[in-house]
Design a protein around this motif. Structure first.
Motif, PDB file in Angstrom:
ATOM      1  N   THR A  58     -56.097   5.755   1.784  1.00  0.00           N
ATOM      2  CA  THR A  58     -55.769   4.553   2.550  1.00  0.00           C
ATOM      3  C   THR A  58     -56.198   3.311   1.781  1.00  0.00           C
ATOM      4  OG1 THR A  58     -56.070   5.785   4.609  1.00  0.00           O
ATOM      5  CG2 THR A  58     -56.031   3.391   4.775  1.00  0.00           C
ATOM      6  N   VAL A  62     -53.679   0.372   0.508  1.00  0.00           N
ATOM      7  CA  VAL A  62     -53.920  -1.027   0.862  1.00  0.00           C
ATOM      8  C   VAL A  62     -54.054  -1.858  -0.418  1.00  0.00           C
ATOM      9  CG1 VAL A  62     -55.537  -2.653   1.931  1.00  0.00           C
ATOM     10  CG2 VAL A  62     -54.947  -0.529   3.108  1.00  0.00           C
ATOM     11  N   LEU A 101     -49.031  -4.557   5.846  1.00  0.00           N
ATOM     12  CA  LEU A 101     -49.782  -3.376   6.260  1.00  0.00           C
ATOM     13  C   LEU A 101     -49.234  -2.812   7.568  1.00  0.00           C
ATOM     14  CD1 LEU A 101     -53.403  -4.639   5.464  1.00  0.00           C
ATOM     15  CD2 LEU A 101     -52.041  -3.008   4.132  1.00  0.00           C
ATOM     16  N   GLU A 102     -48.895  -3.705   8.503  1.00  0.00           N
ATOM     17  CA  GLU A 102     -48.314  -3.265   9.775  1.00  0.00           C
ATOM     18  C   GLU A 102     -47.019  -2.500   9.528  1.00  0.00           C
ATOM     19  OE1 GLU A 102     -49.660  -6.521  13.107  1.00  0.00           O
ATOM     20  OE2 GLU A 102     -48.054  -7.108  11.722  1.00  0.00           O
ATOM     21  N   PHE A 105     -47.775   0.988   7.566  1.00  0.00           N
ATOM     22  CA  PHE A 105     -48.493   2.011   8.315  1.00  0.00           C
ATOM     23  C   PHE A 105     -47.975   2.198   9.745  1.00  0.00           C
ATOM     24  CE2 PHE A 105     -51.479   0.939   4.932  1.00  0.00           C
ATOM     25  CZ  PHE A 105     -51.926   2.192   4.541  1.00  0.00           C
ATOM     26  N   ILE A 107     -48.250   0.142  12.355  1.00  0.00           N
ATOM     27  CA  ILE A 107     -49.290  -0.255  13.299  1.00  0.00           C
ATOM     28  C   ILE A 107     -49.047  -1.696  13.738  1.00  0.00           C
ATOM     29  CG2 ILE A 107     -51.061   1.306  12.388  1.00  0.00           C
ATOM     30  CD1 ILE A 107     -52.175  -1.133  10.830  1.00  0.00           C
ATOM     31  N   ILE A 127     -57.064  -0.037   9.672  1.00  0.00           N
ATOM     32  CA  ILE A 127     -55.855   0.802   9.726  1.00  0.00           C
ATOM     33  C   ILE A 127     -56.204   2.201  10.226  1.00  0.00           C
ATOM     34  CG2 ILE A 127     -54.172   1.999   8.256  1.00  0.00           C
ATOM     35  CD1 ILE A 127     -54.168  -0.661   6.577  1.00  0.00           C
TER      36      ILE A 127
END
Length: 133
Positions: A58, A62, A101-102, A105, A107, A127
């Protein structure tokens, strides 16, 4: 030259491994120092604490998203301890990193949580916390 004596050292959980200056599966470590050369009234006990919740995969993902978003050179080191500001990110860059990132992943990051993200490790930890839900 000062001499230190470790009075306590604890790791939890016990399963941790060290390879090329990386730590995996280490949740929390504490180290306290004391010694005759450091009376408590002159210097409080020193504490060293490490906390790594996110998996190395992870953190690496990132790091790559941050590298791409900030258009960093391939030779620029980006790791868990890297601060967005030190990498040249302003507040708009940070918002765009969070959006990336959203998307990557799948999220949704609350605005309040997004404001607390200042490092790659912070983002990776958040995350993993959101993915656990």
């Amino acid at each position: 030259m000062a001499a230190f004596t470790a009075s306590s050292l604890s790791f939890s959980p016990v399963s941790c491994s060290f390879k090329h200056n990386q730590v995996s599966n280490l949740r929390k470590a504490s180290l306290s120092f004391s010694g005759k050369g450091f009376p408590s009234h002159r210097l409080p006990a020193l504490r060293f604490r490490v906390s790594c919740a996110a998996k190395p995969e992870t953190v690496n993902k990132v790091s790559e998203i941050v590298r791409k978003q900030l258009a960093l050179a391939d030779d620029r080191v980006v790791c868990g301890e890297s601060k967005f500001a030190d990498l040249g990110a302003d507040s708009l860059d940070t918002v765009e990193i969070v959006m990336g990132l959203e998307e990557e992943f799948g999220i949704s990051v609350e605005e309040e949580s997004a404001q607390s993200i200042t490092t790659v490790q912070d983002a990776a930890d958040l995350i993993e916390k959101l993915l656990e839900k």
